[in-house]
Scaffold this motif. Structure first.
Motif, short mmCIF file in Angstrom:
data_model
loop_
_atom_site.label_atom_id
_atom_site.label_comp_id
_atom_site.label_asym_id
_atom_site.label_seq_id
_atom_site.Cartn_x
_atom_site.Cartn_y
_atom_site.Cartn_z
N MET A 251 14.64 -10.10 8.76
CA MET A 251 14.06 -10.90 7.67
C MET A 251 14.70 -12.28 7.61
SD MET A 251 13.50 -8.22 4.56
CE MET A 251 12.50 -9.32 3.57
N ASN A 254 13.16 -14.31 10.46
CA ASN A 254 11.76 -14.68 10.20
C ASN A 254 11.59 -15.57 8.98
OD1 ASN A 254 10.77 -13.27 12.30
ND2 ASN A 254 10.27 -11.45 11.11
N GLU A 255 12.65 -16.05 8.41
CA GLU A 255 12.61 -16.89 7.21
C GLU A 255 12.07 -16.14 5.99
OE1 GLU A 255 10.10 -19.98 9.03
OE2 GLU A 255 11.77 -21.37 8.83
N GLU A 256 11.98 -14.80 6.10
CA GLU A 256 11.44 -14.04 4.96
C GLU A 256 12.39 -14.13 3.76
OE1 GLU A 256 10.00 -10.03 5.88
OE2 GLU A 256 9.75 -10.68 7.93
N ILE A 257 13.69 -14.20 4.06
CA ILE A 257 14.67 -14.28 2.97
C ILE A 257 14.59 -15.64 2.29
CG2 ILE A 257 17.15 -14.26 2.48
CD1 ILE A 257 17.34 -11.78 4.02
N ALA A 259 11.88 -17.33 2.07
CA ALA A 259 10.66 -17.26 1.27
C ALA A 259 10.93 -16.56 -0.06
CB ALA A 259 9.56 -16.54 2.04
N THR A 262 12.89 -19.11 -2.30
CA THR A 262 12.13 -20.21 -2.91
C THR A 262 11.18 -19.70 -3.97
OG1 THR A 262 10.73 -20.05 -0.97
CG2 THR A 262 12.18 -21.94 -1.10
N LEU A 263 10.80 -18.42 -3.91
CA LEU A 263 9.93 -17.90 -4.96
C LEU A 263 10.75 -17.33 -6.11
CD1 LEU A 263 7.02 -16.40 -2.93
CD2 LEU A 263 6.87 -18.15 -4.69
N ARG B 55 14.33 -28.14 3.93
CA ARG B 55 15.19 -27.14 3.30
C ARG B 55 15.96 -27.75 2.12
NH1 ARG B 55 16.22 -22.47 5.89
NH2 ARG B 55 18.34 -22.29 5.08
N VAL B 92 5.62 -22.97 -0.58
CA VAL B 92 6.16 -23.33 0.73
C VAL B 92 5.48 -22.52 1.82
CG1 VAL B 92 8.23 -23.58 2.11
CG2 VAL B 92 8.38 -23.73 -0.38
N TYR B 94 6.14 -21.65 5.57
CA TYR B 94 7.20 -21.74 6.57
C TYR B 94 6.60 -21.83 7.97
CZ TYR B 94 10.36 -20.68 2.85
OH TYR B 94 11.07 -20.74 1.69
N GLN B 95 7.47 -22.31 8.87
CA GLN B 95 7.04 -22.55 10.24
C GLN B 95 6.37 -21.33 10.86
OE1 GLN B 95 10.22 -24.50 12.17
NE2 GLN B 95 9.03 -25.12 13.91
N ARG B 96 6.96 -20.15 10.64
CA ARG B 96 6.39 -18.95 11.25
C ARG B 96 5.68 -18.09 10.22
NH1 ARG B 96 11.66 -17.73 14.69
NH2 ARG B 96 12.43 -19.02 13.02
N ALA B 98 6.53 -16.53 7.71
CA ALA B 98 7.55 -15.85 6.89
C ALA B 98 6.93 -14.92 5.86
CB ALA B 98 8.49 -16.86 6.22
N LEU B 99 5.85 -14.25 6.25
CA LEU B 99 5.31 -13.22 5.35
C LEU B 99 6.29 -12.05 5.34
CD1 LEU B 99 1.69 -13.35 6.68
CD2 LEU B 99 2.40 -14.03 4.41
N TRP B 100 6.36 -11.37 4.21
CA TRP B 100 7.25 -10.21 4.15
C TRP B 100 6.62 -9.09 4.95
CZ3 TRP B 100 6.57 -12.27 -1.16
CH2 TRP B 100 7.53 -13.25 -1.41
N SER B 101 7.30 -8.72 6.04
CA SER B 101 6.62 -7.88 7.03
C SER B 101 6.45 -6.45 6.57
CB SER B 101 7.37 -7.94 8.35
OG SER B 101 8.75 -7.84 8.13
N ARG B 160 -0.11 -17.18 0.10
CA ARG B 160 1.04 -16.81 -0.72
C ARG B 160 1.66 -18.05 -1.36
NH1 ARG B 160 6.10 -14.31 2.11
NH2 ARG B 160 6.37 -16.47 2.66
N ASP B 172 5.91 -26.60 6.69
CA ASP B 172 6.82 -26.83 7.80
C ASP B 172 6.06 -26.59 9.09
OD1 ASP B 172 8.97 -27.24 9.40
OD2 ASP B 172 10.12 -25.50 8.72
#
Lengths: 389, 277
Positions: A251, A254-257, A259, A262-263, B55, B92, B94-96, B98-101, B160, B172
């Protein structure tokens, strides 16, 4: 003659690379390159050229002759770059005219952008003292990070008590399922075998005194006080602790953290807290289960090998294992649960931003957890001994 | 050069911002203002600190120096709670993606709604479906991010980001890793959202096509000078900038490529001229 033979074979067989030197006049050194220069033969040392350059009288110009060069790849380029560097250090003019067109162009490309000096990582071998120093500093930073993490987790826990922590109940349920019910098969297998082994080891010794019946005491007390909690904790460290670290690490990558942050969802509440709660709740249950399965394993040896009756074995176990033994084991298992979840989450959140870092995070989560488990177990052993439980 | 904007129109103001990792300074003394409802481009070569700047703007990394003002109020000088409150006004991408998988698309979009709105669960789902429909992903509610293509993941990320109807959207590298047509569709979507939602948009990118297609205003971060070397509308920068570096960046480094871009710009300019009576 032999040269001719080699040349005629050059169609099929790679002719060995050769380098020879020639001094047509005082100022000029001609470097004749011939044969096939392939990287598979390794890089030739530049020292020969160096020797020629400094031999008297000193050359002022270096010329290449590549008319007999049959093939080349980046091996030749690397060699030439080194030669050119040497020459420019010694202020000798290099004439590239005699080189093949492709070589000239690639050399130009390689030297077009001047090397950035400050970007190379320092590769000098450090002596012992600075190395020890930097390791100590690193350990210190790690310890500080760990303390910070414990602090943040405690703050999140306080928020939880005030019912202000933000996480999804569904996540908690899923994690409980994952580290509870789904861990039962492996926990049963291992604790059954541990009970069996304890009984075996005990049986061989006790049988000599005709005291086989005490196998029940041995297995019962060992499982309830020590082995149940310890084995479950180690299994969960390898199974769930590593999984937590890998999940949170991925996570992070993947920048999930980011995300979440920021929310406005603090990862400490949203990700770490449910994992801590789940393991702290599930670990004592798993431990109790492991205790019982281990005792069944012991009973199997007692009944099958030592000719004890099942009733005898059960009665002996009941008499030997008291509430205190179970409560020591269960208390430990709660602490171990927190340790496993903590190590997994801590390493996961610390994870760098590459796939290798995720692997490292999982590994160090397991190592951290097991070390902490053993240390805590030792502390418990001393404390229970002192207070006489 | 920077337009003088009336104070009330400035949505984001960056003041003397210095970005650094430890001792390594990435960019220093950044100053710029983003007007309300503008599409603002942060451009520059790879590794010049564009994403790092973002950032800092969205509160993930604290600047070593300087501040960011939203509607005139300090972001980094604010108390953590206040800052979190401000952050809720951002969306925001994000570049990839960054959905919560571990969550479906609907859950991804629904999570902020559940947390910050008083909506009932079925209303939340309705809104989540609407947001997914806006980015062209109606019917994909129950898909997991890993089951989607890169472009779809980006769009879901956008859904999102829009969940809480943010005032400011940050992107980004929105078109990184997308084929030209998907990239174009995403650009159109950004323009559409700006117009319909009236949001301020900050885009970090080096994609020339996007820069010219959507940018109202831009800053150019220079890798060597480690600061902003140009500010202004990207199309006028292309025509007016005297700085050879910016010119090279905006023309892909050479006159051969600039033919295509140049003619596009020329076409654009003639459009403007034609519009005038």
């Amino acid at each position: 003659m032999s040269n001719l033979q080699e040349a005629s074979l050059s169609g099929q067989v790679q002719v060995r690379r050769q380098i020879s030197f020639n001094r047509p006049n005082q100022d000029t050194l001609v470097v004749r390159l011939s044969g096939g220069w392939a990287i598979g033969q390794g890089l030739p040392p530049v020292s020969e050229v160096q020797k020629q350059l400094v031999s008297h009288p000193r050359a002022r110009r270096l010329v290449f002759d590549a008319t007999e060069l049959s093939g080349w790849d980046s091996g030749l380029l690397a060699f030439l770059l080194r030669v050119i560097e040497q020459c420019s250090n010694a202020q000798i003019e290099v004439e590239q005219g005699g080189l093949p067109e492709g070589v000239k162009r690639l050399l130009q490309l390689a030297t077009a952008v001047p090397e950035k000096k400050d970007t190379r990582r320092d590769q000098r071998r450090e002596t012992l003292v600075p190395r020890v120093g930097s390791v100590v500093i690193e350990v210190w930073h790690h310890a500080a990070d760990m303390v910070r993490f414990v602090g943040e987790a405690s703050m999140a826990f306080v928020k939880l008590l005030g019912a202000k922590a933000r996480f999804r109940r569904r996540d908690l349920a899923l994690i409980i399922q994952e580290c509870g019910v789904q861990a039962l098969p492996i926990v049963s297998l291992i604790s059954f075998l541990v009970g069996l082994i304890l009984a075996f080891v005990g049986a061989i010794q006790l049988e000599r005194f005709g005291a086989q019946i005490y196998v029940a005491d041995l297995v019962g007390i060992a499982m309830a006080r020590e082995m149940g909690a310890m084995m479950t904790a180690i299994i969960m460290a390898g199974r769930t602790g590593a999984a937590f670290a890998a999940q949170l690490g991925t996570m992070t990558v993947n920048e999930e953290i980011d995300a979440l942050r920021t929310l406005g969802f603090p990862p400490m509440e949203f990700l770490v807290l449910p994992r801590l709660i789940a393991l702290a709740l599930m670990m004592p249950l798993l431990c109790l289960f492991a205790d019982l399965v281990g005792m069944i394993g012991g009973a199997l040896v007692g009944v099958g090998m030592l000719d004890l009756s099942l009733t005898q074995y059960l009665n002996e176990t009941q008499g030997a294992v008291g509430f205190a033994d179970f409560s020591v084991g269960l208390t430990k298992s709660v602490v171990f649960g927190v340790i496993v979840a903590f190590s997994g989450c801590f390493r996961g959140m610390q994870c760098g931003r590459s796939s290798a870092a995720v692997g490292t995070a999982a590994t160090s989560a397991v190592v951290t957890a097991i070390v902490l488990i053993i240390v805590t177990d030792a502390i418990f052993a001393v404390v229970t001994n002192v207070i006489g439980v | 050069m920077p337009k003088v904007m009336p104070q009330s129109d400035v949505h984001i103001r960056v003041q003397n911002l210095t970005l650094a990792y430890g001792d390594l300074v990435i960019q220093h003394d950044l100053n710029f203002a983003v007007g309300r409802g503008e599409i603002f481009i942060v451009m520059g070569g790879s590794g010049c600190g564009k994403s790092t700047l973002m950032r800092h703007l969205i509160g993930l990394q604290e600047p070593v120096q300087g501040d960011v003002l939203y509607d005139g109020s300090s972001f980094w000088g604010a108390a953590p709670q206040e800052r979190e409150h401000l952050m809720r006004r951002f969306g925001v991408l994000y570049q990839r993606g960054a959905l919560w998988s571990s969550m479906t698309l609907a859950e991804n979009v629904a999570l902020p709604l559940e947390e910050y709105t008083p909506l009932e669960p079925d209303e939340v789902l309705e809104i989540a479906s609407l947001k997914l429909a806006l980015v062209g992903l109606a019917g994909f509610e129950d898909f997991y991010p890993s089951e989607l293509s890169g472009g779809m993941q980006k769009r879901a990320g956008l859904a999102r980001a829009m969940a809480l109807d943010p005032e400011i959207l940050f992107f980004d590298e929105p078109s990184a890793g997308l084929d030209p047509i998907s990239a174009r569709l995403l650009d159109d979507l950004i323009l559409e959202l700006r117009t319909s939602l009236g949001a301020t948009v900050v885009v970090v990118t080096h994609e020339l096509a996007s820069i010219f297609a959507i940018g109202d205003n831009a800053v150019f971060l220079d890798t060597e000078a480690k600061t902003i070397t140009a500010t202004g509308n990207p199309r006028s920068l292309l025509v007016e900038s005297k700085d050879p570096k910016i010119h090279r960046f905006l023309t892909r480094g050479g006159p051969t490529e600039s033919l295509a871009n140049g003619s596009a710009v020329a076409g654009f300019e003639s459009d403007i001229r034609q519009e005038q009576p």
